[in-house]
Design an enzyme around this catalytic site. Sequence first.
Site, PDB file in Angstrom:
ATOM      1  N   SER A   7       0.826  -1.203   0.000  1.00  0.00           N
ATOM      2  CA  SER A   7       0.000   0.000   0.000  1.00  0.00           C
ATOM      3  C   SER A   7       0.859   1.250   0.000  1.00  0.00           C
ATOM      4  O   SER A   7       1.965   1.264   0.564  1.00  0.00           O
ATOM      5  CB  SER A   7      -0.902   0.013   1.241  1.00  0.00           C
ATOM      6  OG  SER A   7      -1.540   1.256   1.399  1.00  0.00           O
TER       7      SER A   7
ATOM      8  N   TYR B  65      -2.674  -0.079  10.057  1.00  0.00           N
ATOM      9  CA  TYR B  65      -2.812  -0.688   8.737  1.00  0.00           C
ATOM     10  C   TYR B  65      -1.521  -0.532   7.944  1.00  0.00           C
ATOM     11  O   TYR B  65      -0.994  -1.505   7.379  1.00  0.00           O
ATOM     12  CB  TYR B  65      -3.975  -0.046   7.985  1.00  0.00           C
ATOM     13  CG  TYR B  65      -3.990  -0.391   6.518  1.00  0.00           C
ATOM     14  CD1 TYR B  65      -4.316  -1.673   6.080  1.00  0.00           C
ATOM     15  CD2 TYR B  65      -3.667   0.567   5.555  1.00  0.00           C
ATOM     16  CE1 TYR B  65      -4.315  -1.996   4.731  1.00  0.00           C
ATOM     17  CE2 TYR B  65      -3.661   0.251   4.207  1.00  0.00           C
ATOM     18  CZ  TYR B  65      -3.988  -1.023   3.800  1.00  0.00           C
ATOM     19  OH  TYR B  65      -3.983  -1.339   2.462  1.00  0.00           O
TER      20      TYR B  65
END
Length: 324
Positions: A129, A154
Amino acid sequence: MTILVTGAAGFIGYHASAALLAAGEQVVGIDNLNAYYDPVLKQARLARLERHEGFRFERLDLADDAALMALVERERPDRILHLAAQAGVRYSLENPFAYARSNLLGHLAILEAARRLGDDLSHLVYASSSSVYGETARVPFAEADASETPASLYAATKRADELMSASYSSLYGIPATGLRFFTVYGPWGRPDMAYWLFADAMLSGRAIKVFNNGDMERDFTYIDDIVEPLCRILADAPARGRHAVYNIGGSSPVRLMDMIETLERALGLTAEKIMLPMQPGDVTRTFADTTKLEADYGYKATTRLEDGLPRFADWYRKWREGTV
């Protein structure tokens, strides 16, 4: 040849699986179909994939490493496309253990499965990501930049996945590639993403929540500009023990307020806006340097937000009407 796709019922997993099937590949999809967002959407994606003879699905939680290993031993995939993860920056503030289970234990289980396959596995490609870059003044974000200050749990789990993959690649000769995705959008997208939340609120007559008073930029990337380079990379067979990371993004950041205006034009509506402060875990901007991707795989994103967002808006109206 068989390709194992994790998270096959997810946004990117669905589109990637559809592209691989269209190219004549055999795809075994797995997903746990959790309720992070409405499983009806995941089931609808799966139903479309199951129209293909080359697709088989098994509901499975990656953190159940014994079940995953049994499946891998039975299928002996040539390649693994690992897209399953617990997504969402803000949700990681509420339910951190979901990220440890899916993104750490689940990723470790995939690495162990790749280790078990040995030389039979030609490539492991996994999702990382843009969140790994955190809040940084240096733009655009390049793969060689230090990624040591993730702004959310995350992001930290995704960076951990990269480090775990590099370790396994070196120790066991696994050819592995991580893909740092930048704000992916498009039809069949994720209901927790800003563009979806805004469209839903506007069509329902509700105000939209605009964080950091709109002073944010995102490198929006249309789904087709994710899937095409992803498939090129997956088809590659890198040297044993090679681990690499690539940015996949639009390389053209857009102000949040400009995105909202584009969506307003696409929907033919004007949004009532509630301006709010920055949320914990968010960053003010993302911007992909895709020089490495262009050099190694000859791909550069081509879809502008002005073209891609109306495609989502058209699809979303049909989804709400039940006609898609």
